[in-house]
Design an enzyme around this catalytic site. Sequence first.
Site, PDB file in Angstrom:
ATOM      1  N   HIS A   1       1.731   4.574  -2.868  1.00 43.48           N
ATOM      2  CA  HIS A   1       1.721   6.019  -2.626  1.00 43.48           C
ATOM      3  C   HIS A   1       3.014   6.654  -3.137  1.00 43.48           C
ATOM      4  O   HIS A   1       2.996   7.695  -3.796  1.00 43.48           O
ATOM      5  CB  HIS A   1       1.570   6.309  -1.130  1.00 43.48           C
ATOM      6  CG  HIS A   1       0.173   6.163  -0.621  1.00 43.48           C
ATOM      7  ND1 HIS A   1      -0.921   6.719  -1.248  1.00 43.48           N
ATOM      8  CD2 HIS A   1      -0.316   5.521   0.480  1.00 43.48           C
ATOM      9  CE1 HIS A   1      -2.018   6.437  -0.573  1.00 43.48           C
ATOM     10  NE2 HIS A   1      -1.680   5.708   0.482  1.00 43.48           N
TER      11      HIS A   1
ATOM     12  N   HIS B   1      -6.810   7.828  -1.171  1.00 47.11           N
ATOM     13  CA  HIS B   1      -7.109   6.401  -1.108  1.00 47.11           C
ATOM     14  C   HIS B   1      -8.389   6.145  -1.892  1.00 47.11           C
ATOM     15  O   HIS B   1      -9.210   7.041  -2.073  1.00 47.11           O
ATOM     16  CB  HIS B   1      -7.312   5.931   0.338  1.00 47.11           C
ATOM     17  CG  HIS B   1      -6.091   6.038   1.188  1.00 47.11           C
ATOM     18  ND1 HIS B   1      -5.718   7.209   1.807  1.00 47.11           N
ATOM     19  CD2 HIS B   1      -5.144   5.123   1.514  1.00 47.11           C
ATOM     20  CE1 HIS B   1      -4.599   7.011   2.483  1.00 47.11           C
ATOM     21  NE2 HIS B   1      -4.225   5.760   2.322  1.00 47.11           N
TER      22      HIS B   1
ATOM     23  N   HIS C   1       0.828  -1.205   0.000  1.00 49.46           N
ATOM     24  CA  HIS C   1       0.000   0.000   0.000  1.00 49.46           C
ATOM     25  C   HIS C   1       0.867   1.261   0.000  1.00 49.46           C
ATOM     26  O   HIS C   1       0.652   2.185  -0.791  1.00 49.46           O
ATOM     27  CB  HIS C   1      -0.902  -0.036   1.238  1.00 49.46           C
ATOM     28  CG  HIS C   1      -1.769   1.160   1.423  1.00 49.46           C
ATOM     29  ND1 HIS C   1      -3.115   1.151   1.150  1.00 49.46           N
ATOM     30  CD2 HIS C   1      -1.490   2.420   1.862  1.00 49.46           C
ATOM     31  CE1 HIS C   1      -3.626   2.342   1.410  1.00 49.46           C
ATOM     32  NE2 HIS C   1      -2.663   3.132   1.848  1.00 49.46           N
ATOM     33  N   GLU C   2       1.878   1.305   0.872  1.00 51.94           N
ATOM     34  CA  GLU C   2       2.725   2.495   0.970  1.00 51.94           C
ATOM     35  C   GLU C   2       3.606   2.664  -0.270  1.00 51.94           C
ATOM     36  O   GLU C   2       3.882   3.789  -0.695  1.00 51.94           O
ATOM     37  CB  GLU C   2       3.585   2.433   2.232  1.00 51.94           C
ATOM     38  CG  GLU C   2       2.795   2.380   3.533  1.00 51.94           C
ATOM     39  CD  GLU C   2       1.785   3.513   3.673  1.00 51.94           C
ATOM     40  OE1 GLU C   2       2.026   4.610   3.136  1.00 51.94           O
ATOM     41  OE2 GLU C   2       0.749   3.306   4.329  1.00 51.94           O
TER      42      GLU C   2
END
Length: 315
Positions: free
Chosen positions: A198, A301, A194-195
């Site tokens: 980003h 998100h 997930h990170e």
Amino acid sequence: MRTTSPIVSDISCHVDLHVGPPRNHRAEFHVYSMTRKCPTRQVFVRGGRSHCIDSCSAETMCGEVRVPENHLNPCYVCNSTGHNCRALPRLKTRSFEEDVSTELNDNTLNNDTQVSSFEEEEVEPEGVEDTDFVLYVSAVETERCRRGLTVAYASHCQQESALDRPVAGHANFCPGELSTKYRDLPSVLSTVKHEMLHALGFSVSLFAFYRDDDGEPLTPRRPDTGNPPLDEELQIHKWSDRVVRNVTRKRWMIRGGYIDRTFHMVVTPRVVKEVRDHFNCSELEGAELEDQGGDGTALTHWEKRVFEVSGNENL
């Protein structure tokens, strides 16, 4: 999930990644190097490079990580009027020992004494070869970690000039919120993935820089800066409705009846195709963005109500 035994503490590293270019653009791996930070926000742009006034900062940070010296460009500076722009030589201190003898009253004393000396020599920039993205990873308990039970956070640090693609990013994992239990490993791995997304570009600060498959900007650029227009209030570059569009649903059912509700949706061609395939719905306008959570969550998100329920937040 909070644990009393941190998995790691105060560590950092960097990871080199290879990321494919837009379609119809030939992949060319190159030497990665990062622009140095300036002591003030005022910079001059000369030849496509940012120049500090008189000097660069002593260190350049990417997130919580101090960027290694060999990852940095030379220090480009101009004087306070924007003239005499140049690259300062990169100096390295070299130590060596030499033999000396001391004479006193025609007698030689301390003959062949070893004395350490130091001199500075100019060195060539190194960079990181065959790399087009560097991820700086840390596990430091920061003030941001202590706000709202944050597990991790990430962002990009620098973009390349040709296609606006991020070339450096950081991810910090909060030790106090990471579980060391084996059963929680899938959750930890999901957080890492997930990170990374980003840092690679899924961020409200980068929407205005998105491009189509041919590498053409989806948001018009200002002729004076070459960048998308800046939202002065939010201090982010404002995207066009070819990237994110407001979509209003009529008669949205709530507990007390019906309302008209407006959503932010990512409407780039690739996202529209994927979300229609994912939900098997040919009429979906795009993918809905989260509208709650404040800075770092809202608009950065996918909407949790939609995509976590579907079991695939990453599409």
